[in-house]
Design a protein around this motif. Structure first.
Motif, PDB file in Angstrom:
ATOM      1  N   LEU A 424       0.849  -1.183   0.000  1.00  0.00           N
ATOM      2  CA  LEU A 424       0.000   0.000   0.000  1.00  0.00           C
ATOM      3  C   LEU A 424       0.881   1.227   0.000  1.00  0.00           C
ATOM      4  CD1 LEU A 424      -2.730   1.516   0.286  1.00  0.00           C
ATOM      5  CD2 LEU A 424      -2.506   1.207   2.782  1.00  0.00           C
ATOM      6  N   PHE A 425       0.671   2.117  -0.994  1.00  0.00           N
ATOM      7  CA  PHE A 425       1.526   3.298  -1.145  1.00  0.00           C
ATOM      8  C   PHE A 425       0.656   4.533  -1.244  1.00  0.00           C
ATOM      9  CE2 PHE A 425       4.300   6.242  -3.459  1.00  0.00           C
ATOM     10  CZ  PHE A 425       5.497   6.095  -2.758  1.00  0.00           C
ATOM     11  N   LEU A 426       0.800   5.479  -0.292  1.00  0.00           N
ATOM     12  CA  LEU A 426       0.097   6.758  -0.298  1.00  0.00           C
ATOM     13  C   LEU A 426       1.113   7.868  -0.472  1.00  0.00           C
ATOM     14  CD1 LEU A 426      -1.516   4.816   1.904  1.00  0.00           C
ATOM     15  CD2 LEU A 426      -2.902   6.869   2.156  1.00  0.00           C
ATOM     16  N   SER A 427       0.885   8.754  -1.445  1.00  0.00           N
ATOM     17  CA  SER A 427       1.840   9.843  -1.688  1.00  0.00           C
ATOM     18  C   SER A 427       1.125  11.073  -2.213  1.00  0.00           C
ATOM     19  CB  SER A 427       2.908   9.381  -2.704  1.00  0.00           C
ATOM     20  OG  SER A 427       2.309   9.035  -3.936  1.00  0.00           O
ATOM     21  N   ARG A 428       1.813  12.211  -2.102  1.00  0.00           N
ATOM     22  CA  ARG A 428       1.350  13.495  -2.646  1.00  0.00           C
ATOM     23  C   ARG A 428      -0.116  13.765  -2.313  1.00  0.00           C
ATOM     24  NH1 ARG A 428       1.426  14.926  -7.934  1.00  0.00           N
ATOM     25  NH2 ARG A 428       0.565  12.892  -8.501  1.00  0.00           N
ATOM     26  N   SER A 429      -0.446  13.745  -1.038  1.00  0.00           N
ATOM     27  CA  SER A 429      -1.773  14.062  -0.517  1.00  0.00           C
ATOM     28  C   SER A 429      -2.768  12.912  -0.594  1.00  0.00           C
ATOM     29  CB  SER A 429      -2.375  15.292  -1.224  1.00  0.00           C
ATOM     30  OG  SER A 429      -1.580  16.431  -1.004  1.00  0.00           O
ATOM     31  N   GLY A 430      -2.380  11.734  -1.037  1.00  0.00           N
ATOM     32  CA  GLY A 430      -3.286  10.597  -1.046  1.00  0.00           C
ATOM     33  C   GLY A 430      -3.715  10.221   0.364  1.00  0.00           C
TER      34      GLY A 430
END
Length: 547
Positions: A424-430
């Protein structure tokens, strides 16, 4: 142009066109008669067996402003029509029939519905490039004319396809601003089954009924179940389905309404929508809307396109199920694309679950999956199972809304968000959010990522409070009388860079716990893990769970 009399036409069915306003010919294998009228063409006679009526055509096309009128008896239940001449049917006018008859139109060469195409039927419509309609005792074939056509009283059990089936297209080459409008009456079915199915600027409507889109890329049989819905073979390659230029697929009503798409690749672009649920001001507290189900290899939504189940009245809305054997991509582009259950502020009723299965799931630039309840309703769960990787990245530059998985409620209990994946990858405001804004209890966020969870906000400015803007959140608003849900993460490795995992309550209720079960590596850089009661700083605020 000289009009050919009915008598002459019957003597020479294959040699002459009907008139400048109709390109419909009989092929002589049934007792069908075709007569020019001021409006277009009237189709009479045919071979009858019980409530079934059979027609066979050499050519079947309808120019703009013209009609094909099936002048059937009022007690006919099904009209089965085949086109055998090997040319595409171009439908730019009206198809109509008497009574409540269902109309089946098969042409293996292909069917194209133009901007002027429309339906005026009492029953359902099945348009297909199948080469035969299959019955328990045989088939009504559009390609085998050496044998007499099967004329039976039985109901059909399927559609048979040969190799390289023809395509179905709506507004295939349209560059104008008009929509093709294909609709059936309340509670009826509308099915378009190719080959490939492409709909450009189409409005396809079956209020409270069923809409089915899909096709096969090679030889196979699509069967009917007991509800009249299509069952696709598992071992046959499927055709592609595309919805473009603001196409709307709509079954909203006072209840019922089911949409199913079976495809190889499904592409929904240019603000196109798949739409089910309870219409504005419609329904009762006992009403139940149907489901949206999509089965494909790849599912893609771009540029403000939506798959939505909505309640704008009274009643319960159904499930949304997306099954992709490979990838699901939701890209907001210059707008917001998403898969959503929505309850309007004045609406009342419960919300079905959202169920997602894929090899990979990507939400970018404002792409979202969520339950958004402004009215009074209990929400269903969001269940996401992804074999490899989930990426939630970026925000829409136009709306500034983030890419997100979200469950937000005004009044009513919120469902859980459950995610199972490898990475699971959250980036740039995700973000992943489960929040309650009014009365009711918030649901939990449960994440299992066998390999890793990464929250990385590098390169995005901090908000006015100085805290990172992306992460995993469970919250209760200041105006709420509710308890917050728990956040539980089970993973092999957890990496936080300017990320936030937060469970908070600003209202009259407790925040939930945060539990982090990390088997191997836990790294945090300029990140925060918060579990607090918010306003009032109450002493009974839950503590941070296991890390």
């Amino acid at each position: 142009m000289k009009v050919i009399s009915k008598t002459v036409f019957c003597l020479f069915p294959l040699l002459f066109p009907l008139s400048a306003s109709a390109q419909i010919t009989r092929d002589g294998t049934t007792s069908t008669t075709v007569t020019p009228t001021e409006a277009g063409v009237r189709i009479d006679d045919g071979n009858r067996a019980g409530g079934n009526l059979y027609h066979s055509f050499g050519e079947f096309s309808i120019p703009t402003g013209s009609e094909a009128f099936f002048n059937n008896a009022s007690d006919i239940a099904n009209i089965f029509s085949r086109v055998t001449g090997g040319n595409i049917s171009n439908i730019d006018g009206l198809i109509r029939a008497n009574g409540a008859a269902n109309l089946f139109l098969i042409n293996p060469a292909g069917i194209v519905f133009g901007e002027g195409a429309s339906l005026q039927l009492g029953g359902s419509f099945y348009g297909s490039t199948a080469d035969s309609i299959i019955f328990p005792d045989g088939e009504f074939s559009a390609t085998d004319l050496e044998n007499p056509p099967l004329i039976t009283v039985n109901a059909p059990i399927g559609l048979g396809f040969r190799d390289n089936p023809g395509d179905i297209a709506i507004n295939d080459d349209s560059t104008g601003q008009s929509f093709s409008f294909l609709a059936v009456n309340q509670g009826q079915n509308l099915a378009l089954v190719g080959g490939n199915v492409s709909i450009n600027r189409g409005f396809i409507s079956a209020p409270g009924g069923r809409i089915e889109l899909g096709g096969l890329a090679s030889e196979g049989i699509i069967t009917f179940d007991e509800n009249g819905s299509l069952v696709f073979p598992e071992d046959v390659a499927r055709g592609n389905v595309s919805l473009t230029q603001g196409t709307l697929i709509d079954v909203t009503s006072d209840g019922g309404g089911f949409i199913r798409v079976n495809a190889n690749d499904l592409e929904i672009v240019d603000g196109s929508e798949i739409f089910a649920g309870i219409g504005e001001g419609l329904g009762t507290l006992e009403s139940q809307a149907g489901d949206i189900e999509i089965n494909a290899r790849n599912i893609s939504l771009f540029d403000g396109s939506q798959i939505t189940s909505i309640n704008s009245g009274l009643g319960n809305i159904g499930k949304i199920t997306l099954n992709a054997t490979e990838n699901i991509v939701v890209d907001g582009g210059n707008s917001n694309s998403g898969v959503a259950q929505i309850v309007d502020p004045e609406a009342t009723g419960d919300v079905g679950s959202i169920n997602i299965q894929a090899q990979n799931l990507t939400l970018t630039d404002g792409g979202s999956i969520g339950n958004l309840v402004a009215g009074t309703a209990d929400s269903g769960d969001i269940n996401i199972t992804v074999a490899d990787t989930i990426v939630i990245d970026g925000f829409s530059e136009l709306t500034t809304l983030p890419s997100q998985i979200i469950s937000a409620r005004a009044n009513g209990d919120s469902g859980d968000i459950s995610i199972s994946t490898n990475n699971l990858f959250l980036s740039r405001s995700g973000v992943i959010i489960n929040s309650i804004l009014g009365q009711g209890n918030a649901g939990n966020i449960n994440i299992t990522a066998a390999d890793s969870v990464t929250i990385d906000n590098t390169g995005i400015a901090e908000n006015n409070e100085g805290s990172p803007r992306n992460g995993i959140f469970a919250s209760v608003s200041a105006s709420s009388i509710a308890n917050g849900g728990d956040i539980e993460i089970n993973t092999g490795n957890l990496f936080l860079t300017r990320g936030l995992i937060s469970n908070s309550s600003a209202g009259d209720g407790d925040a939930g716990n945060i539990t982090l079960n990390v088997a191997n590596t836990f790294l945090a850089d300029d990140s925060r893990i918060n579990s607090n009661i918010g306003i009032g700083n109450r002493e009974d605020a839950p503590a941070l769970g296991k890390v």
